[in-house]
Scaffold this motif. Sequence first.
Motif, mmCIF file in Angstrom:
data_model
loop_
_atom_site.group_PDB
_atom_site.id
_atom_site.type_symbol
_atom_site.label_atom_id
_atom_site.label_comp_id
_atom_site.label_asym_id
_atom_site.label_seq_id
_atom_site.Cartn_x
_atom_site.Cartn_y
_atom_site.Cartn_z
ATOM 1 N N UNK A 53 0.900 -1.259 0.035
ATOM 2 C CA UNK A 53 -0.158 0.008 0.030
ATOM 3 C C UNK A 53 0.753 1.204 0.111
ATOM 4 N N UNK A 54 0.292 2.421 -0.309
ATOM 5 C CA UNK A 54 1.102 3.718 -0.177
ATOM 6 C C UNK A 54 1.042 4.162 1.292
ATOM 7 N N UNK A 55 0.703 3.541 2.302
ATOM 8 C CA UNK A 55 0.471 3.954 3.630
ATOM 9 C C UNK A 55 0.632 2.651 4.600
ATOM 10 N N UNK A 56 0.663 3.088 6.007
ATOM 11 C CA UNK A 56 0.793 2.033 6.969
ATOM 12 C C UNK A 56 -0.902 1.747 7.185
ATOM 13 N N UNK A 57 -0.968 0.457 8.070
ATOM 14 C CA UNK A 57 -2.342 0.387 8.609
ATOM 15 C C UNK A 57 -2.958 -1.149 8.313
ATOM 16 N N UNK A 58 -2.013 -1.567 7.029
ATOM 17 C CA UNK A 58 -2.668 -3.088 6.749
ATOM 18 C C UNK A 58 -4.111 -3.084 6.488
ATOM 19 N N UNK A 59 -4.751 -4.186 7.296
ATOM 20 C CA UNK A 59 -6.212 -4.346 7.207
ATOM 21 C C UNK A 59 -6.837 -3.046 7.207
ATOM 22 N N UNK A 60 -6.671 -2.250 8.060
ATOM 23 C CA UNK A 60 -7.259 -0.673 8.311
ATOM 24 C C UNK A 60 -7.018 0.292 7.084
ATOM 25 N N UNK A 61 -5.955 -0.114 6.107
ATOM 26 C CA UNK A 61 -5.512 0.620 5.222
ATOM 27 C C UNK A 61 -6.529 0.384 4.187
ATOM 28 N N UNK A 62 -6.801 -0.971 3.820
ATOM 29 C CA UNK A 62 -7.569 -1.413 2.723
ATOM 30 C C UNK A 62 -9.067 -1.418 3.053
ATOM 31 N N UNK A 63 -9.450 -1.904 3.992
ATOM 32 C CA UNK A 63 -11.182 -1.940 4.263
ATOM 33 C C UNK A 63 -11.546 -0.827 4.878
ATOM 34 N N UNK A 90 -6.509 8.883 22.518
ATOM 35 C CA UNK A 90 -8.053 9.015 23.134
ATOM 36 C C UNK A 90 -8.558 8.394 21.867
ATOM 37 N N UNK A 91 -9.679 7.506 22.229
ATOM 38 C CA UNK A 91 -10.583 6.752 21.295
ATOM 39 C C UNK A 91 -11.685 7.367 21.272
ATOM 40 N N UNK A 92 -12.365 8.024 20.315
ATOM 41 C CA UNK A 92 -13.750 8.641 20.441
ATOM 42 C C UNK A 92 -14.843 7.748 20.761
ATOM 43 N N UNK A 93 -14.882 6.471 20.276
ATOM 44 C CA UNK A 93 -16.151 5.717 20.335
ATOM 45 C C UNK A 93 -15.659 4.359 21.174
ATOM 46 N N UNK A 94 -16.814 3.666 21.709
ATOM 47 C CA UNK A 94 -16.631 2.267 22.316
ATOM 48 C C UNK A 94 -15.688 1.260 21.522
ATOM 49 N N UNK A 95 -16.427 1.121 20.172
ATOM 50 C CA UNK A 95 -15.716 0.493 18.956
ATOM 51 C C UNK A 95 -15.311 1.297 17.938
ATOM 52 N N UNK A 96 -13.920 1.335 17.502
ATOM 53 C CA UNK A 96 -13.450 2.302 16.811
ATOM 54 C C UNK A 96 -13.749 1.976 15.340
ATOM 55 N N UNK A 97 -14.130 3.051 14.678
ATOM 56 C CA UNK A 97 -14.188 3.112 13.348
ATOM 57 C C UNK A 97 -13.047 3.111 12.485
ATOM 58 N N UNK A 98 -13.350 2.631 11.243
ATOM 59 C CA UNK A 98 -11.730 2.083 10.487
ATOM 60 C C UNK A 98 -11.179 3.634 10.370
ATOM 61 N N UNK A 99 -11.582 4.786 10.130
ATOM 62 C CA UNK A 99 -10.631 6.181 9.866
ATOM 63 C C UNK A 99 -10.056 6.308 11.365
#
Length: 561
Positions: A53-63, A90-99
Amino acid sequence: MPDAQPHSDASPADRPPEIAAFDVVVVGAGFGGLYMLHRLRGLGLSARVFEAADGVGGTWYWNRYPGARCDVESMQYSYSFSEELQQEWHWPERFSAQPDILRYANHVADRFDLRRDIRFETRVTSVAWDEAAERWTVETDRGDRITARFCIMATGCLSAARMPDIPGLDSFEGDTYHTGHWPHEGVDLAGRRVAVIGTGSSAIQAIPVIAEQAGHVTVFQRTPNFSIPSRNKPMDAEYENLWKSDYRARRLKARTMRNGILYHLNDKGAMEVSEEDRLREYEARWEGGGIAFMAAYNNLALDAEANRTAADFVREKIRSIVRDPAKAEALMPRDYPIGTKRICVDTDYFETFNRDNVSLVDLRKTPIEAIAPKGVRTTDGTVHEADAIVFATGFDAMTGALLKAGIRGRGGLALADKWEEGPRSYLGLMVAGFPNLFTITGPGSPSVLSNMMVSIEQHVDWIADCLAYLGATGVRTIEATQEAEDAWVAHGMEVANRTLYPRAASWYMGANIPGKPRVFMPYIGGVGVYREKCDEIAAKGYEGFRLSPPPATAARAEAAE
Ligand code: N01
């Protein structure tokens, strides 16, 4: 002394091919590759990381599909190796969104200055063991040729996206998307007719969000899935502070848990309590939200009768939510135990089928025959018209990305040939015949059955400690013995067969890929037990691995110098 490290700038798209030698090559810059690089630096080893990919993050980069979100709670789905990082983030939500998770991966890359050793937009095409030099030669699609003593595959478990082989795909006049390769600029589906093929975790998250924008959504379902509401919400400040007040202790405790997640696992079996108590417990877990539902009793993955009580509960929930009884019936999974295909977690998934703009095609009654120019044709001759098709059809899980890298070990043995009848490894960390090659969360380790962050950190730490040991004792190569690998594979199968998991045609079993061997791929013995086993093996001087030269000989040779 580390091998030479030629240059250290982040890679421009038109960079010249790199011909160089390193101590270690790491493949992949997701959470596994990033932390591995950080640890290698700490050991004073030189490393080159390649990332397609052109950035880091693996699965969270693609999905990046609409609704993509993690179903492990944010406070637990993050690195624990840096106290400062876990306290400050700081995480804004209980379950984090991909972004948000991608933002975190980028923050980590910057904070620990990792990018300078990563070559982006570069796919590894060949990884070959050079017997004489006792080094790996790694080649890429940009013409790089790197040799390294060690190669570490951090390619992820769910990174080789899978498009099904449906005839007529090229004839489709609209747009097609795969959830695992969602366009970075986003997709405007407003007012469009959207076909979604698949009803796994990705589809179950995407469908409710797509339905809010689209003119019409047609869901093509081959196998219904069990799904639990997430009850996602903004992060509660008190909850966050509670975690941060003793983060370290909580992390340590999570590592001892069955799946690396700290939640309340009932120590009772489902049939030990009255039906009334059972329903109360299931109801509380359903209201609490998330995968902790499956921890309601300690035998849901083991005992068919116990499992049926949980499955019945969820089926009743589906019946109570979905107003159209025929749709509700079609959405109820009946032919596999709950949890044996990955349990899904949703926000308003079943509720979405009450919308006027959402229809369901039951592929068990009318399978897909072909993709037609105007939409999806089923065997009853109907063309379900669509402007866009979303393939939420999953991945060549666990082995796909490893096999794509073209790995060849001793005597030129291709990993693909070695794994022709299913993946074989020792601890999911190393493969006999492939010295000095490690797999982070490889098949044969808890990996996808666990909180991936916990399993990634455990593997990276184990590998880093191992490399430090080899360095300190003058050992040049480490390789799993055939006997240790055979015993581990047999143990893995034996543990899996004690559970209900092999009863489902799941991607854990390779069942989603035609022709893929049916082998239960992850290790289901539990994260805590597995960690102890790995630590014990290391403490015994890497039992089950062949070290060459043996540490005593190496130490003597060193002393004589
Ligand atoms: O993929 P899947 P996914 N015609 O393989 C169907 C993780 N994840 O991307 O079940 C019609 O689960 C297929 O049908 P069947 C998580 O571990 C996590 O959704 O094979 N249908 C199935 O319904 C998850 O398990 C999160 O009969 C076809 C679907 O496509 C894993 O990733 C979020 C078909 C594929 O489902 C994979 O999930 C998302 C065909 N030819 C993903 N081929 C979270 O953390 C396939 N299907 C929340």
